[in-house]
Scaffold this motif. Structure first.
Motif, PDB file in Angstrom:
ATOM      1  N   ARG A 120       7.420  -0.148   7.086  1.00 15.88           N
ATOM      2  CA  ARG A 120       7.058   0.387   5.770  1.00 15.88           C
ATOM      3  C   ARG A 120       6.132  -0.558   5.018  1.00 15.88           C
ATOM      4  O   ARG A 120       5.349  -0.124   4.178  1.00 15.88           O
ATOM      5  CB  ARG A 120       8.324   0.652   4.943  1.00 15.88           C
ATOM      6  CG  ARG A 120       9.215   1.775   5.483  1.00 15.88           C
ATOM      7  CD  ARG A 120      10.396   2.008   4.562  1.00 15.88           C
ATOM      8  NE  ARG A 120       9.931   2.343   3.221  1.00 15.88           N
ATOM      9  CZ  ARG A 120      10.657   2.121   2.119  1.00 15.88           C
ATOM     10  NH1 ARG A 120      11.843   1.532   2.201  1.00 15.88           N
ATOM     11  NH2 ARG A 120      10.179   2.465   0.932  1.00 15.88           N
ATOM     12  N   ARG A 121       6.262  -1.836   5.263  1.00 17.91           N
ATOM     13  CA  ARG A 121       5.406  -2.836   4.634  1.00 17.91           C
ATOM     14  C   ARG A 121       4.792  -3.704   5.728  1.00 17.91           C
ATOM     15  O   ARG A 121       5.515  -4.348   6.489  1.00 17.91           O
ATOM     16  CB  ARG A 121       6.203  -3.720   3.655  1.00 17.91           C
ATOM     17  CG  ARG A 121       6.738  -2.980   2.425  1.00 17.91           C
ATOM     18  CD  ARG A 121       5.602  -2.580   1.507  1.00 17.91           C
ATOM     19  NE  ARG A 121       6.067  -1.920   0.278  1.00 17.91           N
ATOM     20  CZ  ARG A 121       6.190  -0.616   0.132  1.00 17.91           C
ATOM     21  NH1 ARG A 121       5.907   0.195   1.167  1.00 17.91           N
ATOM     22  NH2 ARG A 121       6.581  -0.097  -1.019  1.00 17.91           N
ATOM     23  N   ASP A 147       7.437  -6.021   7.498  1.00 17.09           N
ATOM     24  CA  ASP A 147       7.901  -5.445   8.759  1.00 17.09           C
ATOM     25  C   ASP A 147       7.014  -5.772   9.953  1.00 17.09           C
ATOM     26  O   ASP A 147       7.485  -5.753  11.094  1.00 17.09           O
ATOM     27  CB  ASP A 147       8.006  -3.921   8.619  1.00 17.09           C
ATOM     28  CG  ASP A 147       8.999  -3.516   7.540  1.00 17.09           C
ATOM     29  OD1 ASP A 147      10.109  -4.077   7.523  1.00 17.09           O
ATOM     30  OD2 ASP A 147       8.653  -2.659   6.711  1.00 17.09           O
ATOM     31  N   LYS A 211       4.725   0.411  -6.227  1.00 13.34           N
ATOM     32  CA  LYS A 211       6.144   0.432  -5.861  1.00 13.34           C
ATOM     33  C   LYS A 211       6.545   1.763  -5.233  1.00 13.34           C
ATOM     34  O   LYS A 211       7.501   1.847  -4.471  1.00 13.34           O
ATOM     35  CB  LYS A 211       7.004   0.170  -7.092  1.00 13.34           C
ATOM     36  CG  LYS A 211       7.005  -1.266  -7.585  1.00 13.34           C
ATOM     37  CD  LYS A 211       7.817  -2.168  -6.669  1.00 13.34           C
ATOM     38  CE  LYS A 211       8.029  -3.538  -7.279  1.00 13.34           C
ATOM     39  NZ  LYS A 211       8.834  -4.412  -6.393  1.00 13.34           N
ATOM     40  N   ARG A 215       4.650   3.818   2.638  1.00 10.69           N
ATOM     41  CA  ARG A 215       4.173   2.908   3.689  1.00 10.69           C
ATOM     42  C   ARG A 215       2.893   2.243   3.178  1.00 10.69           C
ATOM     43  O   ARG A 215       1.904   2.924   2.881  1.00 10.69           O
ATOM     44  CB  ARG A 215       3.906   3.652   4.995  1.00 10.69           C
ATOM     45  CG  ARG A 215       5.075   4.486   5.488  1.00 10.69           C
ATOM     46  CD  ARG A 215       4.813   5.042   6.884  1.00 10.69           C
ATOM     47  NE  ARG A 215       5.247   4.094   7.912  1.00 10.69           N
ATOM     48  CZ  ARG A 215       5.069   4.285   9.218  1.00 10.69           C
ATOM     49  NH1 ARG A 215       4.418   5.348   9.664  1.00 10.69           N
ATOM     50  NH2 ARG A 215       5.514   3.394  10.096  1.00 10.69           N
ATOM     51  N   ARG A 264       7.884  -5.844  -1.903  1.00 12.42           N
ATOM     52  CA  ARG A 264       8.934  -5.708  -0.897  1.00 12.42           C
ATOM     53  C   ARG A 264       9.601  -4.345  -0.980  1.00 12.42           C
ATOM     54  O   ARG A 264       9.579  -3.687  -2.029  1.00 12.42           O
ATOM     55  CB  ARG A 264       9.990  -6.803  -1.069  1.00 12.42           C
ATOM     56  CG  ARG A 264      10.797  -6.677  -2.337  1.00 12.42           C
ATOM     57  CD  ARG A 264      11.581  -7.958  -2.646  1.00 12.42           C
ATOM     58  NE  ARG A 264      12.440  -7.797  -3.818  1.00 12.42           N
ATOM     59  CZ  ARG A 264      12.007  -7.886  -5.058  1.00 12.42           C
ATOM     60  NH1 ARG A 264      10.738  -8.103  -5.318  1.00 12.42           N
ATOM     61  NH2 ARG A 264      12.874  -7.748  -6.066  1.00 12.42           N
ATOM     62  N   ASN A 265      10.220  -3.954   0.137  1.00 10.76           N
ATOM     63  CA  ASN A 265      10.973  -2.704   0.139  1.00 10.76           C
ATOM     64  C   ASN A 265      12.145  -2.811  -0.824  1.00 10.76           C
ATOM     65  O   ASN A 265      12.872  -3.809  -0.841  1.00 10.76           O
ATOM     66  CB  ASN A 265      11.513  -2.401   1.552  1.00 10.76           C
ATOM     67  CG  ASN A 265      10.406  -2.009   2.492  1.00 10.76           C
ATOM     68  OD1 ASN A 265       9.480  -1.315   2.117  1.00 10.76           O
ATOM     69  ND2 ASN A 265      10.502  -2.468   3.730  1.00 10.76           N
ATOM     70  N   SER A 266      12.347  -1.801  -1.609  1.00  8.28           N
ATOM     71  CA  SER A 266      13.470  -1.808  -2.560  1.00  8.28           C
ATOM     72  C   SER A 266      14.773  -1.438  -1.850  1.00  8.28           C
ATOM     73  O   SER A 266      14.766  -0.901  -0.752  1.00  8.28           O
ATOM     74  CB  SER A 266      13.197  -0.829  -3.691  1.00  8.28           C
ATOM     75  OG  SER A 266      12.967   0.460  -3.192  1.00  8.28           O
TER      76      SER A 266
END
Length: 266
Positions: A120-121, A147, A211, A215, A264-266
């Motif tokens: 996703r990141r 990721d 946010k 992706r 960052r992914n939450s």
């Protein structure tokens, strides 16, 4: 496990550690798949955990039954070159405080679809040639939840000896591969792209719109020239880190760490 006592840096086999250049180590005509050098028990252990195949080891003789013992146990039946403290200091130019060097076969890299499958990141490193920055970016990527790492062919090798050392083994933990297509090709995998650059259309790194991107691929460029105009114009977003005191930019590795945390992914 053959233990080979060496008395000179010209002894057969030692050239892997003492005189071969990075290009020679990578040369598949000299070594199947090419080699890289890892330093310290921690980094070598991380590489082994990731499936890297050891080729040869070098350490001080006094460490064989000490701090190098665990690595020696794990590497199997490969040559282990041992020498005096003075000889290894001559090899490195300073006391070998990390006590152990390991030449390892370069791993087969995953394909781009494999690297991106569950990501996703991701970060795209474009034309960054400083090995210290590469190592630091990888370390931050692993620590802050990126990721995958993609590198353009104009970026230096993440398995360069210094990059591996600075990363503290993170180059073996982050999924990575070379990006041989334009960054815009990531759109076909469902990614939006965000170029870090100072332009009239740059938005703050903490902009809410970023946010909400499912992706996201963050694009980093070299410190001197930054990203190319093409890379910037083709990006979905252009982002900047808000700063004070008339400072306009950070070192690329420091900027990467800030961006990885913020996005960052939450």
């Amino acid at each position: 496990m053959p233990v080979i006592h060496v008395h000179s840096l010209t002894d057969p086999g030692v050239e892997i550690f003492s005189s071969l250049t990075e290009a020679q180590l990578c040369d598949k005509r000299l070594f199947e798949r090419g080699l890289f050098i890892a330093e310290s028990g921690k980094v070598i252990g991380t590489a082994l955990d990731a499936g890297c195949e050891p080729f040869a080891l070098m350490t001080e003789e006094r460490h064989l039954e000490g701090i190098a013992a665990r690595v020696v146990e794990r590497v199997g039946d490969i040559p282990v070159y041992v020498g005096s403290h003075e000889l290894l200091k001559e090899l490195t130019g300073f006391p070998l405080t990390r006590c152990i060097l390991c030449a390892m076969r370069r791993p087969n890299l995953p394909s781009l679809p494999q690297v991106l499958e569950n990501a996703r990141r991701v970060v795209v490193i474009d034309s960054v040639t400083n090995t210290t920055n590469i190592g630091a970016i990888f370390r931050s990527a692993v620590a802050l939840g990126v990721d995958a790492v993609l590198l353009t062919r104009t970026t230096c090798d993440p398995l360069n000896r210094r990059a591996v050392r600075v990363s503290m083994g993170s180059v073996f933990q982050a999924p990575w591969t070379w990006l041989d297509s334009p960054v815009s090709s990531l759109h076909s995998y469902g990614f939006k792209t965000a170029a870090m650059a100072l332009t009239d259309r740059s938005i703050p790194l903490d902009a809410p719109v970023l946010k909400n991107v499912g992706r996201l691929a963050l694009i980093l460029g070299t410190e001197g020239d930054g990203l190319s105009p093409e890379a910037i114009s083709e990006a979905d977003y252009v982002v900047r880190i808000p700063m004070k005191n008339n400072v306009d930019s950070l070192n690329v590795a420091a900027a990467a760490a800030v961006a990885f945390w913020e996005l960052r992914n939450s």
